[in-house]
Design an enzyme around this catalytic site. Structure first.
Site, PDB file in Angstrom:
ATOM      1  N   SER A 151       0.829  -1.227  -0.014  1.00 27.81           N
ATOM      2  CA  SER A 151      -0.068  -0.012  -0.055  1.00 27.81           C
ATOM      3  C   SER A 151       0.751   1.341  -0.054  1.00 27.81           C
ATOM      4  O   SER A 151       0.250   2.355  -0.167  1.00 27.81           O
ATOM      5  CB  SER A 151      -0.943  -0.131   1.186  1.00 27.81           C
ATOM      6  OG  SER A 151      -0.386   0.111   2.393  1.00 27.81           O
ATOM      7  N   HIS A 152       2.187   1.207   0.376  1.00 25.80           N
ATOM      8  CA  HIS A 152       3.026   2.412   0.369  1.00 25.80           C
ATOM      9  C   HIS A 152       4.209   2.226  -0.726  1.00 25.80           C
ATOM     10  O   HIS A 152       5.315   3.011  -0.776  1.00 25.80           O
ATOM     11  CB  HIS A 152       3.613   2.503   1.810  1.00 25.80           C
ATOM     12  CG  HIS A 152       2.812   3.040   2.607  1.00 25.80           C
ATOM     13  ND1 HIS A 152       1.833   2.189   3.292  1.00 25.80           N
ATOM     14  CD2 HIS A 152       2.345   4.231   3.081  1.00 25.80           C
ATOM     15  CE1 HIS A 152       1.187   2.915   4.135  1.00 25.80           C
ATOM     16  NE2 HIS A 152       1.302   3.986   4.295  1.00 25.80           N
ATOM     17  N   HIS A 196       3.633  16.125   2.133  1.00 23.74           N
ATOM     18  CA  HIS A 196       3.877  15.031   3.198  1.00 23.74           C
ATOM     19  C   HIS A 196       3.709  13.422   2.297  1.00 23.74           C
ATOM     20  O   HIS A 196       2.875  13.232   1.863  1.00 23.74           O
ATOM     21  CB  HIS A 196       3.387  14.876   4.236  1.00 23.74           C
ATOM     22  CG  HIS A 196       4.079  14.029   5.348  1.00 23.74           C
ATOM     23  ND1 HIS A 196       3.831  12.599   5.211  1.00 23.74           N
ATOM     24  CD2 HIS A 196       4.813  14.046   6.227  1.00 23.74           C
ATOM     25  CE1 HIS A 196       4.643  12.160   6.203  1.00 23.74           C
ATOM     26  NE2 HIS A 196       5.401  12.966   6.804  1.00 23.74           N
ATOM     27  N   PHE A 197       4.864  12.966   2.143  1.00 21.64           N
ATOM     28  CA  PHE A 197       4.818  11.702   1.411  1.00 21.64           C
ATOM     29  C   PHE A 197       4.876  10.270   2.185  1.00 21.64           C
ATOM     30  O   PHE A 197       5.957  10.041   2.707  1.00 21.64           O
ATOM     31  CB  PHE A 197       5.567  11.396   0.253  1.00 21.64           C
ATOM     32  CG  PHE A 197       5.348  10.352  -0.635  1.00 21.64           C
ATOM     33  CD1 PHE A 197       4.227  10.314  -1.230  1.00 21.64           C
ATOM     34  CD2 PHE A 197       6.521   9.424  -0.709  1.00 21.64           C
ATOM     35  CE1 PHE A 197       3.989   8.887  -1.984  1.00 21.64           C
ATOM     36  CE2 PHE A 197       6.171   8.332  -1.351  1.00 21.64           C
ATOM     37  CZ  PHE A 197       4.985   7.951  -2.192  1.00 21.64           C
ATOM     38  N   ALA A 223       4.681   6.814   4.604  1.00 19.67           N
ATOM     39  CA  ALA A 223       4.637   6.339   5.887  1.00 19.67           C
ATOM     40  C   ALA A 223       5.740   6.862   6.730  1.00 19.67           C
ATOM     41  O   ALA A 223       6.580   7.591   6.192  1.00 19.67           O
ATOM     42  CB  ALA A 223       4.885   4.644   5.902  1.00 19.67           C
ATOM     43  N   ASP A 269       3.788   1.876  13.771  1.00 20.13           N
ATOM     44  CA  ASP A 269       3.417   3.150  12.805  1.00 20.13           C
ATOM     45  C   ASP A 269       2.098   2.771  12.189  1.00 20.13           C
ATOM     46  O   ASP A 269       1.790   1.807  11.242  1.00 20.13           O
ATOM     47  CB  ASP A 269       4.310   3.160  11.613  1.00 20.13           C
ATOM     48  CG  ASP A 269       4.093   4.269  10.624  1.00 20.13           C
ATOM     49  OD1 ASP A 269       3.166   4.996  10.611  1.00 20.13           O
ATOM     50  OD2 ASP A 269       4.699   4.356   9.316  1.00 20.13           O
ATOM     51  N   PHE A 270       1.252   3.384  12.897  1.00 20.95           N
ATOM     52  CA  PHE A 270      -0.304   3.220  12.500  1.00 20.95           C
ATOM     53  C   PHE A 270      -1.092   4.520  12.476  1.00 20.95           C
ATOM     54  O   PHE A 270      -0.706   5.718  13.006  1.00 20.95           O
ATOM     55  CB  PHE A 270      -1.015   2.371  13.615  1.00 20.95           C
ATOM     56  CG  PHE A 270      -0.762   2.622  15.001  1.00 20.95           C
ATOM     57  CD1 PHE A 270      -1.580   3.668  15.460  1.00 20.95           C
ATOM     58  CD2 PHE A 270       0.082   2.099  15.872  1.00 20.95           C
ATOM     59  CE1 PHE A 270      -1.534   4.238  16.740  1.00 20.95           C
ATOM     60  CE2 PHE A 270       0.011   2.354  17.307  1.00 20.95           C
ATOM     61  CZ  PHE A 270      -0.795   3.313  17.806  1.00 20.95           C
ATOM     62  N   ARG A 324      -6.488   5.235   5.114  1.00 21.95           N
ATOM     63  CA  ARG A 324      -7.128   5.826   4.161  1.00 21.95           C
ATOM     64  C   ARG A 324      -6.834   4.753   2.877  1.00 21.95           C
ATOM     65  O   ARG A 324      -7.794   4.345   2.206  1.00 21.95           O
ATOM     66  CB  ARG A 324      -6.786   7.134   3.849  1.00 21.95           C
ATOM     67  CG  ARG A 324      -7.985   7.851   2.708  1.00 21.95           C
ATOM     68  CD  ARG A 324      -7.648   9.226   2.441  1.00 21.95           C
ATOM     69  NE  ARG A 324      -8.553   9.779   1.516  1.00 21.95           N
ATOM     70  CZ  ARG A 324      -9.810   9.937   1.722  1.00 21.95           C
ATOM     71  NH1 ARG A 324     -10.388  10.234   2.838  1.00 21.95           N
ATOM     72  NH2 ARG A 324     -10.727  10.367   0.752  1.00 21.95           N
ATOM     73  N   GLU A 376      -6.453   1.824   2.928  1.00 20.65           N
ATOM     74  CA  GLU A 376      -6.825   0.493   2.975  1.00 20.65           C
ATOM     75  C   GLU A 376      -8.536   0.520   2.707  1.00 20.65           C
ATOM     76  O   GLU A 376      -9.238  -0.279   1.823  1.00 20.65           O
ATOM     77  CB  GLU A 376      -7.143   0.037   4.732  1.00 20.65           C
ATOM     78  CG  GLU A 376      -5.740  -0.430   5.069  1.00 20.65           C
ATOM     79  CD  GLU A 376      -5.843  -0.641   6.562  1.00 20.65           C
ATOM     80  OE1 GLU A 376      -6.153  -2.001   7.032  1.00 20.65           O
ATOM     81  OE2 GLU A 376      -5.508   0.152   7.496  1.00 20.65           O
ATOM     82  N   ARG A 417       2.220 -10.920  18.875  1.00 19.45           N
ATOM     83  CA  ARG A 417       3.441 -10.640  17.853  1.00 19.45           C
ATOM     84  C   ARG A 417       3.914  -9.283  17.984  1.00 19.45           C
ATOM     85  O   ARG A 417       3.222  -8.217  18.574  1.00 19.45           O
ATOM     86  CB  ARG A 417       2.848 -10.495  16.432  1.00 19.45           C
ATOM     87  CG  ARG A 417       3.356 -11.570  15.415  1.00 19.45           C
ATOM     88  CD  ARG A 417       3.164 -11.170  14.108  1.00 19.45           C
ATOM     89  NE  ARG A 417       2.122 -10.647  13.816  1.00 19.45           N
ATOM     90  CZ  ARG A 417       1.372 -10.792  13.029  1.00 19.45           C
ATOM     91  NH1 ARG A 417       1.205 -12.075  12.511  1.00 19.45           N
ATOM     92  NH2 ARG A 417       0.341 -10.144  12.383  1.00 19.45           N
ATOM     93  N   ARG A 463       6.271  -8.818  10.070  1.00 19.22           N
ATOM     94  CA  ARG A 463       6.009  -9.150   8.852  1.00 19.22           C
ATOM     95  C   ARG A 463       6.895  -8.515   7.971  1.00 19.22           C
ATOM     96  O   ARG A 463       7.584  -9.119   7.033  1.00 19.22           O
ATOM     97  CB  ARG A 463       4.469  -9.139   8.514  1.00 19.22           C
ATOM     98  CG  ARG A 463       3.890 -10.347   7.935  1.00 19.22           C
ATOM     99  CD  ARG A 463       2.682 -10.392   7.952  1.00 19.22           C
ATOM    100  NE  ARG A 463       1.682  -9.306   8.409  1.00 19.22           N
ATOM    101  CZ  ARG A 463       0.402  -9.515   8.680  1.00 19.22           C
ATOM    102  NH1 ARG A 463      -0.239 -10.436   8.553  1.00 19.22           N
ATOM    103  NH2 ARG A 463      -0.109  -8.428   9.424  1.00 19.22           N
TER     104      ARG A 463
END
Lengths: 345, 345
Positions: B47-48, B121-122, B124, B179-180, B187, B189, B305, B310
């Site tokens: 996604s990134h 801003h780009f 993660a 990092d959430f 967005r 997702e 976890r 991952r």
């Protein structure tokens, strides 16, 4: 038993302070611990008010806190870190000692940290937050507690309920302040359910078998759950790292191991970070305090509540008309004041 | 179409960097933006990854970012705040410029902050977190985004998805990093659900009418919800205050007002706080890095976890065997590299 008594804030402070003096605390410790208990009663925050006195006396009687501790401050001028060694006393006089130095460092450097070490940690974080917002600084405060919360996906208590608190100063009105447990519920809320014989809402806890439970007793024997799933669990873990391990003080697991019970106040440290909005915003357009008001207005105008508003409304009422206690609460205060440590096991 | 291509990390960096060079970015901007996209692909964080290139090109084409910006650093020696003016360019080269100064200040003072202003801003925050954990520092990073999330109890978008990220360095292995988004979902997702034609899980969003919805389109027209109810909402608000208003940069609402759309990358600032665990733990018993390993072991050993595991497993695989792209992804890269800004509307 329905008769109520109204005390001024100062009168209640005298009474609570007397309880702690009679329990053997020195003036620094008793005054400071009483102030946070009275502040909670003033704000109608009953779970942190005089309800907590007995547990505090038990902690003193068990020898878990040094009644005559005098905290010591170290705030070297070449560092953004100020440290207070609580010397085994309560966290509250340590915070009171350290906050002026922290505020000075934050104003000078833009941001700074106050570390409190070797304290018996008492009660909510918002008094420490508000001590900084009163000086025009933003503040972020956190500490471990004792193992009572399972990490997301886990089965056993490891993290504490690890409170996370923040404040932003506002002119002419109470600050923006939040202060919450990183568990779904505070341990005190589970205690209150247990006392009331009420089941817990779903999702608060797991039992000793690791399965979900709504029984307060099973929850206290098992583990509470972090708020917001893996995200709250991550924040709780961050607090163990920053406000336990990084500051060279106990984690929630170590605090529980050392204390051996969850019925007394735990010993560990606390981390307070203060920010000078004026220093951060320097050279940029717009006054940060004025701009923040637009944000608060945009929240409130769509029907969402700012945190702590109920507490501040209660505070205004207490300041205007005094603190109202039940006959039972008054009797408890008198009994504790008369008996001191003999009042508890 | 089932054919896969394996590229080394450097090969993919060259290709992505070429896309941005051909789109008119200078070397500083194109190299830096490409690095975070390649890092995401390397970590199987699709996604990134290169999925984001088209949106980035649209942002450039719309004139919302200065393609030739050269960020400027100010890091006065009498302050714990370092600032980078991104000069209207992307956040990434500004972070790369500021991190060494931030690390120096944090080592010297114990903690320090890096403010990035006036950037598009780009993507993660974990690349910025990891740039500090690589230097043995803990880091807390946050920024606004654009109004897309209703405050708890509210009905309309106000807060951004406001990411909150933290890292703790570990010796000989990847750091502890989370990092959430402070919304229930990112967005991206919701965008992915929309593209896949799949309904959203309950509790992610409200529609334009303020009522709960599982329709991605309605969610994008309405508002996402904060994670963890009022607690996540409070953290999202704190991020607006600290990483928007306090640093003299745009809030999520102002960023949306300025941009006028949610389909381009927003302009605002970023706040990075770095902590030296060695400075904080100085004079106390125990090595903080060794002690942290006990905490991580206690989490992992009960089946919970650690965050980012991952991602780190994918990274190890990519470093050993390269990054595997589909034929479609390769065609997209070639098309974008050949057409530059002509590839997008």
């Amino acid at each position: 038993m329905n008769q109520k008594t109204t005390l001024t804030i100062d009168e209640l402070q005298d009474r609570v302070e007397t309880v702690f003096r009679n329990a053997g605390l020195n003036a620094i410790q008793s005054g400071s611990v009483a102030r946070v208990i009275v502040a909670a009663e003033r704000d109608a925050c009953k779970s942190h008010g005089i309800y907590r006195i007995e547990g505090t006396l038990r902690t003193i009687k068990a020898g878990k806190v040094k009644p005559d501790a005098v905290p010591e401050l170290a705030a070297p001028s070449n560092s953004a870190i100020a440290k207070v060694d609580a010397k085994g006393g309560f966290s509250n006089p340590a915070a009171e000692l350290g906050v002026p130095a922290l505020a000075e460092r934050a104003r000078s450097l833009g941001l700074a940290a106050l570390v409190i070490n070797d304290c018996t940690h008492f009660s909510a974080l918002w008094p420490d937050v508000e001590a900084l917002t009163e000086q025009g600084l933003a503040a972020l405060v956190m500490c471990p507690s004792y193992s009572a919360v399972a990490p997301a996906g886990g089965k056993m208590p490891l993290l504490g309920t690890n409170p996370f608190a923040f404040g932003w100063p506002r002119e002419g009105q109470p600050p923006y302040v939040f202060d919450f447990a990183t568990s779904v519920a505070a341990r005190g809320e589970i205690e209150l359910h247990r006392r009331a014989g009420k089941p817990l809402p779903d999702g608060w806890a797991i039992g000793p078998d690791g399965d979900p439970t709504t029984e307060p007793e099973a929850a206290l024997a098992g583990a509470m759950l972090p708020f917001g799933g893996h995200k709250g669990s991550a924040i709780g873990t961050m607090i163990e790292l920053l406000a336990g391990i990084m500051i060279g003080d106990l984690t929630s697991r170590e605090a529980l191991d050392q204390l051996g019970t969850t019925t007394l106040a735990p010993a560990h440290g606390e981390l307070i970070i203060a920010f000078s909005p004026e220093a951060f915003a320097a050279g940029r357009a717009g006054n940060p305090f004025a701009r923040a008001e637009f944000l608060f207005e945009a929240i409130a105008s769509q029907g969402a509540r700012l945190p702590s508003q109920r507490r501040f409304a209660a505070r205004a009422a207490s300041e205007a008309a005094g603190i109202i206690l039940t006959a039972q609460e008054m009797q408890q205060l008198e009994r504790l004041g008369a008996l001191g440590l003999d009042a508890v096991d």
